[in-house]
Scaffold this motif. Structure first.
Motif, PDB file in Angstrom:
ATOM      1  N   LYS A  92      47.608  38.285  33.079  1.00 45.62           N
ATOM      2  CA  LYS A  92      48.300  36.998  33.010  1.00 45.62           C
ATOM      3  C   LYS A  92      47.780  36.003  34.043  1.00 45.62           C
ATOM      4  CE  LYS A  92      51.695  37.953  29.988  1.00 45.62           C
ATOM      5  NZ  LYS A  92      51.898  37.212  28.755  1.00 45.62           N
ATOM      6  N   VAL A  93      46.762  36.434  34.783  1.00 44.72           N
ATOM      7  CA  VAL A  93      46.235  35.569  35.843  1.00 44.72           C
ATOM      8  C   VAL A  93      44.796  35.196  35.498  1.00 44.72           C
ATOM      9  CG1 VAL A  93      45.715  35.435  38.302  1.00 44.72           C
ATOM     10  CG2 VAL A  93      47.663  36.777  37.535  1.00 44.72           C
ATOM     11  N   GLU A  94      44.452  33.958  35.763  1.00 50.42           N
ATOM     12  CA  GLU A  94      43.064  33.531  35.521  1.00 50.42           C
ATOM     13  C   GLU A  94      42.155  34.129  36.568  1.00 50.42           C
ATOM     14  OE1 GLU A  94      42.185  29.391  35.253  1.00 50.42           O
ATOM     15  OE2 GLU A  94      43.428  29.167  33.480  1.00 50.42           O
ATOM     16  N   THR A  95      41.138  34.858  36.127  1.00 53.73           N
ATOM     17  CA  THR A  95      40.204  35.493  37.058  1.00 53.73           C
ATOM     18  C   THR A  95      39.044  34.532  37.333  1.00 53.73           C
ATOM     19  OG1 THR A  95      39.323  36.591  35.132  1.00 53.73           O
ATOM     20  CG2 THR A  95      40.758  37.888  36.530  1.00 53.73           C
ATOM     21  N   PRO A  96      38.205  34.825  38.331  1.00 52.37           N
ATOM     22  CA  PRO A  96      37.133  33.865  38.649  1.00 52.37           C
ATOM     23  C   PRO A  96      36.258  33.576  37.430  1.00 52.37           C
ATOM     24  CG  PRO A  96      37.147  35.663  40.219  1.00 52.37           C
ATOM     25  CD  PRO A  96      38.151  35.997  39.196  1.00 52.37           C
TER      26      PRO A  96
END
Lengths: 398, 181
Positions: free
Chosen positions: A265-269
């Protein structure tokens, strides 16, 4: 005024050290000793304990509560090495005191000799207190930082970041500013100035006893500046990098733990998105090679040749069905099967014969049994088969 | 027109998703011509060139990239386990050599085992090898032997990401969320 002999007080402290330590710990923790705590600590030692603590001026009353007198508190701090770090603002006050005394010393250079010498002694006392406080603070901060690093208390990462930032912001950086000799407003730079002045005066002051006081102050300040430099080095070389590392590491771990809570659910690099490779692309050859390379390491497959001789003949049902249809009606089905095989083979094996006789189960055929129970004999390579004579015709379609 | 030295190698490697490291010869050429390459990749492919002192890489606008997520999870779990093991994980990334066996042990005994087993690139030894090979191809790790590797400075991309995420969470900022990929 204390009536008791100094040795009596020291003996009391020695005998009842645990009581004084308990009082010290409560005072350190809560800032005062409540009446309940005081009663509880003194209770087991009888009524005399309270009066002695007051008589030897270990404690004094604050309303209904108590507090440990400063001299005992400092003694216990020193004995137990339990220093509470002081806010640098508290330490900075020495700059005011030192500057004030220094200014007066310079102004009263040619006035009363006694007051000048008193001021020099007082300045020396202030310097001593200042260095002592700095050393205790640096020691305590180092201990606190190491505790934070070893994390025996299992402090959460987020809390560690907070603590490390707190120590850096409110204690270490301001203390470092006080000790920074290159900073014109620092206490250390003021001490250097005093030291230079004392150096000149110890040589050229007219009065010998005052020269001697300047000499003592100068020697003390030389040592003080070395000690402060040492403390400053501990702060800049050890404490600040250590705390910065705790803060950074803990921050990164906090981030990773937050990420692992719900990694989808988190934007990764963002990275370069892979593109589809066309067959005519230049690197296609390498990509295909890479793809096939993964199959290169295979477990060896061992194929053993069977020595048993077996006939590879496979029954062609369609072909024989066509042949049968062409010969309809057939009066002797088994005889027909034998003859059909005989056209291809000299020797007829039993399994070949049985394979062909399977045509009998075709639903498109109608089977008539001979009323006379006529039988025929079929001779294969291994057997003589006694079979009934069956008439075959195409089935009548309704 | 004269192109900078190693132009072809620079473009090919960056376009294949590799991190260019500062110990490579063509990195210097790229650094000396940073403004040219920034414009070159922007105008030619609409890609952003990210230059850091230790490495550089390209990134596209579309961030729906599973590889980045898998590497992030891998590094996050490894950092957590190294710390739990009493090791300074940043120092380990900077100076230590890891063996595949060591990595397998950390992952097998990890408290994040549910997450590991549900991720097809991390769930067993073989899939982890494939992920590590992918990381080696992109210069995130350097394989010293067949079963040993060290991290390159490119790992800092993921560490920076964690730091920023922590700061956002500590400040209580809402995190932009992806559609589950």
């Amino acid at each position: 005024m204390i009536k008791a002999e100094p040795r009596t007080i020291l003996n009391f402290l020695n005998t009842y050290f645990d009581v004084v330590r308990d009082l010290f710990e409560y005072q350190q923790q809560d800032g005062l000793i409540t009446k309940e705590v005081f009663d509880m600590i003194c209770h087991k030692h009888g009524a005399q304990m309270k009066s002695r603590l007051r008589e030897y001026r270990v404690v004094r009353s604050i309303g209904s509560d108590f507090e440990m007198r400063d001299v005992y508190f400092k003694l216990m701090e020193f004995l137990l090495f339990e220093f509470k770090p002081l806010l640098p603002e508290t330490i900075e006050k020495y700059k005011g005191a030192i500057s004030e005394l220094f200014m007066k010393i310079r102004k009263s250079e040619h006035s009363d000799r006694d007051i000048l010498q008193e001021r020099i002694k007082n300045l020396s006392g202030q310097v001593r207190e200042f260095v002592d406080l700095v050393e205790r603070n640096a020691f305590r901060l180092l201990a606190e930082t190491r505790d934070l690093k070893s994390n025996i208390d299992r402090v959460q990462y987020r809390e560690k970041v907070h603590k490390a930032s707190f120590w850096i912001e409110y204690y270490i950086l301001p203390l470092n500013r006080i000790l920074d000799v290159n900073h014109s407003e620092s206490v250390t730079s003021k001490l250097v100035e005093v030291c230079e002045y004392a150096n000149r005066k110890r040589l050229d002051y007219s009065d010998e006893t005052t020269r001697s006081e300047y000499e003592k102050l100068y020697t003390q300040l030389i040592q003080t500046n070395q000690d402060l430099l040492k403390q400053s080095k501990i702060l800049t070389n050890e404490l600040i990098p250590l705390l910065e590392r705790i803060r950074t590491e803990s921050l990164i771990l906090t981030g990773f733990i937050e990420f692992l809570r719900n990694p989808y659910k988190v934007e990764t690099p963002p990275l370069l998105k892979g593109t589809r490779t066309m067959v005519y692309a230049k690197d296609m050859y390498f990509k295909v090679r890479e793809f096939f390379e993964q199959f290169q390491i295979e477990a060896p497959v061992i194929v053993e040749n069977s020595e048993a001789d077996f006939d590879r003949w496979i029954f062609d049902r369609t072909l024989f069905k066509e042949k049968l249809a062409a010969s309809m009606p057939v009066n002797d089905f088994f005889g027909w099967c034998f003859k059909a095989l005989k056209k291809d083979f000299d020797q007829i094996e039993t399994d070949k014969f049985f394979a062909v006789t399977g045509l009998l189960f075709d639903e498109e055929l109608q089977i008539d049994y001979s009323k006379k129970s006529d039988r025929v004999s079929i001779e294969t390579t291994t057997s003589i088969l006694d079979v009934p004579k069956l008439k075959i015709e195409p089935a009548i379609k309704l | 027109m004269v192109y900078p030295a190693h132009h072809r190698q620079i473009v090919e490697e960056l376009m294949s998703g590799k991190f260019l490291l500062n110990n490579e010869e063509h990195f210097n050429s790229l650094k000396e011509n940073e403004s040219f390459y920034t414009e070159f990749f922007k105008v030619s492919f609409d890609l952003e060139l990210i230059m850091k002192p230790e490495f550089c890489y390209l990134l596209s606008k579309d961030t729906q990239e599973n590889f980045s997520r898998d590497v992030s999870i891998f590094i996050a779990i490894l950092s957590y386990e190294l710390d739990r093991d009493g090791r300074n994980f940043i120092e380990s990334f900077d100076f230590n050599e890891f063996t595949f066996e060591e990595i397998d042990n950390y992952f097998l005994n990890s408290s994040f085992i549910d997450l590991i087993e549900s991720n097809k690139t991390l769930r067993d030894n073989e899939s982890r090898r494939t992920l590590l090979n992918g990381m080696a191809r992109r210069n995130i790790i350097y394989k010293t032997f067949e079963d040993r590797f060290t991290f390159t400075q490119a790992y800092k991309v993921f560490v920076e990401f964690a730091k920023e995420l922590a700061l956002k969470r500590i400040k209580g900022e809402p995190e932009t969320q992806n559609v589950e990929s």
